[in-house]
Design a protein around this motif. Structure first.
Motif, mmCIF file in Angstrom:
data_model
loop_
_atom_site.group_PDB
_atom_site.id
_atom_site.type_symbol
_atom_site.label_atom_id
_atom_site.label_comp_id
_atom_site.label_asym_id
_atom_site.label_seq_id
_atom_site.Cartn_x
_atom_site.Cartn_y
_atom_site.Cartn_z
ATOM 1 N N ARG A 107 0.812 -1.221 0.000
ATOM 2 C CA ARG A 107 0.000 0.000 0.000
ATOM 3 C C ARG A 107 0.845 1.269 0.000
ATOM 4 O O ARG A 107 0.335 2.341 -0.302
ATOM 5 N N PHE A 108 2.102 1.165 0.345
ATOM 6 C CA PHE A 108 2.968 2.349 0.281
ATOM 7 C C PHE A 108 3.507 2.536 -1.127
ATOM 8 O O PHE A 108 3.447 3.626 -1.678
ATOM 9 N N SER A 109 4.031 1.476 -1.719
ATOM 10 C CA SER A 109 4.656 1.609 -3.032
ATOM 11 C C SER A 109 3.644 1.685 -4.162
ATOM 12 O O SER A 109 3.963 2.168 -5.244
ATOM 13 N N GLN A 110 2.409 1.223 -3.930
ATOM 14 C CA GLN A 110 1.423 1.223 -5.005
ATOM 15 C C GLN A 110 0.170 2.018 -4.660
ATOM 16 O O GLN A 110 -0.794 1.986 -5.405
ATOM 17 N N GLY A 111 0.174 2.693 -3.526
ATOM 18 C CA GLY A 111 -1.027 3.424 -3.139
ATOM 19 C C GLY A 111 -0.716 4.830 -2.680
ATOM 20 O O GLY A 111 0.163 5.511 -3.223
ATOM 21 N N ALA A 112 -1.403 5.221 -1.631
ATOM 22 C CA ALA A 112 -1.282 6.589 -1.111
ATOM 23 C C ALA A 112 0.124 6.900 -0.613
ATOM 24 O O ALA A 112 0.530 8.061 -0.583
ATOM 25 N N GLY A 113 0.871 5.877 -0.247
ATOM 26 C CA GLY A 113 2.214 6.082 0.279
ATOM 27 C C GLY A 113 3.208 6.642 -0.717
ATOM 28 O O GLY A 113 4.261 7.154 -0.334
ATOM 29 N N ARG A 114 2.892 6.564 -1.994
ATOM 30 C CA ARG A 114 3.801 7.103 -3.013
ATOM 31 C C ARG A 114 4.029 8.595 -2.824
ATOM 32 O O ARG A 114 5.040 9.134 -3.243
ATOM 33 N N GLY A 115 3.093 9.263 -2.189
ATOM 34 C CA GLY A 115 3.242 10.698 -1.946
ATOM 35 C C GLY A 115 4.410 11.021 -1.039
ATOM 36 O O GLY A 115 4.882 12.158 -1.015
ATOM 37 N N ASP A 130 -5.300 12.749 3.724
ATOM 38 C CA ASP A 130 -6.126 11.930 4.618
ATOM 39 C C ASP A 130 -5.909 10.442 4.361
ATOM 40 O O ASP A 130 -5.897 9.644 5.294
ATOM 41 N N ASP A 131 -5.741 10.059 3.084
ATOM 42 C CA ASP A 131 -5.459 8.654 2.762
ATOM 43 C C ASP A 131 -4.124 8.225 3.338
ATOM 44 O O ASP A 131 -3.972 7.100 3.810
ATOM 45 N N LEU A 132 -3.159 9.114 3.317
ATOM 46 C CA LEU A 132 -1.843 8.807 3.871
ATOM 47 C C LEU A 132 -1.893 8.697 5.393
ATOM 48 O O LEU A 132 -1.210 7.869 5.986
ATOM 49 N N VAL A 133 -2.715 9.500 6.029
ATOM 50 C CA VAL A 133 -2.899 9.399 7.486
ATOM 51 C C VAL A 133 -3.524 8.056 7.834
ATOM 52 O O VAL A 133 -3.089 7.378 8.778
ATOM 53 N N ILE A 134 -4.527 7.635 7.079
ATOM 54 C CA ILE A 134 -5.171 6.331 7.313
ATOM 55 C C ILE A 134 -4.175 5.199 7.105
ATOM 56 O O ILE A 134 -4.107 4.248 7.895
ATOM 57 N N LEU A 135 -3.380 5.299 6.043
ATOM 58 C CA LEU A 135 -2.365 4.286 5.767
ATOM 59 C C LEU A 135 -1.339 4.216 6.897
ATOM 60 O O LEU A 135 -0.948 3.132 7.332
#
Length: 158
Positions: A107-115, A130-135
């Motif tokens: 979820r980091f490398s392919q999702g919101a974590g890329r930010g 907000d997606d990064l906070v949830i992650l």
């Protein structure tokens, strides 16, 4: 057996049973105190969850500031829970892969974590903070589960 001997045996039996009851009660109290202490212990993960809650509800912080603080929080937690030589040198894609490995899903490398990689260098970070906070909250909770009562496996650099 005369009644006086029977009474003595009965008294000895009662004394031993009450001694056992008192010993078990003391053991129960000691066990309860140990459990309460363990439950109330402040851990790096609990502190990070508190800081994450404060960060996500801070109305004065801009998205860029929240992203910067979130990145610092992730790094601090990783450095406090894993060996420095495994975490300190990770950047970019390696850092995201390491976070994915400790989370157990990409979820980091392919999702919101890329930010986390390029957003600090953009003039305006993406609105998906907000997606990064949830992650990040999910990552902290996953760490709490894997580290409960034992040392987590150190992820490899792959």
């Amino acid at each position: 057996m005369p009644p006086s001997e029977l009474a003595e045996v009965w008294l000895l039996l009662l004394e031993s049973v009450w001694g056992l009851v008192v010993a078990l009660a003391r053991l129960g109290v000691v066990g309860l105190v140990c459990l309460i202490r363990r439950w109330r212990r402040v851990t790096p993960i609990k502190l990070a969850l508190r800081e994450l809650d404060a960060l996500s509800t801070d109305p004065a912080a801009s998205s860029a500031d929240k992203l910067r603080r979130l990145s610092i929080l992730l790094r601090r937690v990783a450095l406090s829970l894993y060996p420095r030589h495994e975490v300190a040198g990770l950047t970019g894609e390696d850092w995201l892969r390491w976070l994915d490995h400790t989370l157990g899903e990409p979820r980091f490398s392919q999702g919101a974590g890329r930010g986390l990689i390029d957003a600090p260098y953009r003039p305006t970070p993406p609105a998906a903070i907000d997606d990064l906070v949830i992650l990040t909250r999910d990552w902290l909770r996953a760490l709490a589960k894997t580290r409960a009562g034992r040392r987590a496996l150190t992820p490899s650099r792959s």
